[in-house]
Design a protein around this motif. Structure first.
Motif, PDB file in Angstrom:
ATOM      1  N   THR A 113       0.793  -1.227   0.000  1.00 51.32           N
ATOM      2  CA  THR A 113       0.000   0.000   0.000  1.00 51.32           C
ATOM      3  C   THR A 113       0.829   1.283   0.000  1.00 51.32           C
ATOM      4  N   THR A 129      -8.023   2.878  -1.347  1.00 56.57           N
ATOM      5  CA  THR A 129      -7.549   1.505  -1.183  1.00 56.57           C
ATOM      6  C   THR A 129      -8.478   0.762  -0.244  1.00 56.57           C
ATOM      7  N   LYS A 133      -3.552  -2.384   4.585  1.00 55.60           N
ATOM      8  CA  LYS A 133      -2.561  -1.320   4.725  1.00 55.60           C
ATOM      9  C   LYS A 133      -1.807  -1.553   6.028  1.00 55.60           C
ATOM     10  N   TYR A 149      -9.213   5.058   2.979  1.00 61.30           N
ATOM     11  CA  TYR A 149      -8.926   3.636   3.148  1.00 61.30           C
ATOM     12  C   TYR A 149     -10.185   2.993   3.705  1.00 61.30           C
TER      13      TYR A 149
END
Length: 369
Positions: A113, A129, A133, A149
């Motif tokens: 990530t 994303t 992560k 995220y």
């Protein structure tokens, strides 16, 4: 491997499905439209997944296509085959074209990530994303190029489905567990949850656990090996995803024990998985709505790129959050079998933050600026 989809609003023309490596399907758009008329000519949406043979990721891409078409922006689908370096190098090639990239990605591992989001940040693009992560890295640490995220409570998925599996075998017997990628956050949290859920049934023994890398064929061969090793001691099988559960189920069927050895999946609610639940061959799955997920990340970035959202105005909850999800058993499987229409997918992400259920790290909210 990547495929560009030229998509336009209200397009009414046929598409050509082309079989490619990894089972990817490229949709070749038809018709033309002047991008300058729509104001989208400098934008390129990118949806990046491991494999289109995985039903969850195939549905994710369908969601991406539906959203990209609705706003008239070209979509490039990158299929990276579970290869972290391939995922980054293909993305870097796209970033080098000079387009403003709007990225929605399921990174291969947590370690991937940082390089991905920093590449997008440095290019002036926007990334959302999902799933993985590093725990100590947050979107606001990188900049406005990493808008959000998004993740899903894997511990809850694992705990609920482990509990269902234990109950399905009467709280007694032996089970085996099939994990995903050991370096993947969601795989780790689902397995952690599984151990908590199965522990609610003290009479159940976990005979073995093995990774199958989210791969159906690997889950099949792994289950074959474990069934041969433990024989009649195996009363149940837990897998971190439908694809792996279905691979395990294939091995169970070949033993003539479908419905006798209970199979639980922790995620994805694929049509085949739902049908197996209705048939009594699987006992659970979880839906995180891949169609929504495939569209939602692109919707956030598109709203940022078109000025509807400003990343600096987003709360920390909007930048890092859990999305709603639902446990599926035989009681409710039927209602999830029908694929949403493209319009329903688009409508679901008009407010891309509508399904937030809470922060991933509650402590991070205490630092809200």
């Amino acid at each position: 491997m990547s495929h560009t989809h030229h998509v336009r609003p209200l397009r009414r023309c046929a598409t050509l499905a082309v079989a490619a490596a990894l089972g990817a399907v490229a949709l070749v758009g038809c018709g033309s439209q002047d991008d300058s008329a729509t104001g989208t000519g400098d934008l390129l949406m990118v949806s990046e997944v491991r494999s289109l043979t995985n039903p969850y990721e195939a549905a994710w891409v369908e969601g991406s296509k539906a959203y990209a078409e609705s706003v008239g922006v070209d979509l490039k689908v990158i299929v990276y085959g579970g290869d972290s370096q391939n995922a980054l190098s293909q993305l870097q090639s796209v970033l080098a074209t000079g387009k403003k990239v709007l990225l929605n990605i399921n990174p291969n591992t947590s370690a991937d990530t940082p390089a991905i989001v920093r590449a997008v940040q440095n290019s002036g693009g926007c990334a959302v994303t999902q799933w993985s992560k590093p725990a100590d890295l947050h979107p606001w640490d990188v900049g406005d190029g990493w808008a959000s995220y998004v993740s899903y409570d894997g511990v809850k998925e694992g705990a609920d489905t482990g509990d269902v599996l234990g109950a399905s075998i009467g709280g007694q017997g032996g089970v085996i567990a099939i994990q995903g990628l050991l370096a993947n956050d969601i795989s780790k949290t689902r397995y952690q949850g599984f151990t908590e859920g199965i522990a609610r049934h003290p009479g159940v023994v976990v005979l073995d656990n093995q990774p199958a890398d989210f791969d159906r064929n690997k889950a099949y061969t792994t289950t074959q090996t474990l069934l041969n090793k433990y024989g009649d001691k195996v009363n149940g099988i837990w897998a971190a995803t439908d694809s792996m559960a279905l691979g395990a189920l294939q091995a169970v069927r070949e033993k003539g024990k479908a419905g006798q050895i209970k199979v639980a999946s922790a995620a994805d609610a694929t049509p085949e998985g739902l049908e197996a639940i209705e048939a009594g061959e699987m006992v659970s799955t979880y839906t995180t709505d891949p169609y929504f997920n495939g569209a939602m990340g692109l919707a956030i970035c598109h709203q940022v790129a078109t000025g509807q959202l400003k990343v600096s105005d987003l709360s920390r909850l909007q930048r890092e959050f859990y999305v709603d999800q639902t446990l599926i058993t035989n009681d409710n499987a039927a209602r999830y079998l029908e694929r949403p229409t493209d319009q329903e997918i688009v409508d679901s992400v008009r407010d891309p933050f509508s399904r937030i259920v809470g922060p991933i790290d509650p402590d991070s909210l205490s630092n809200e600026e």
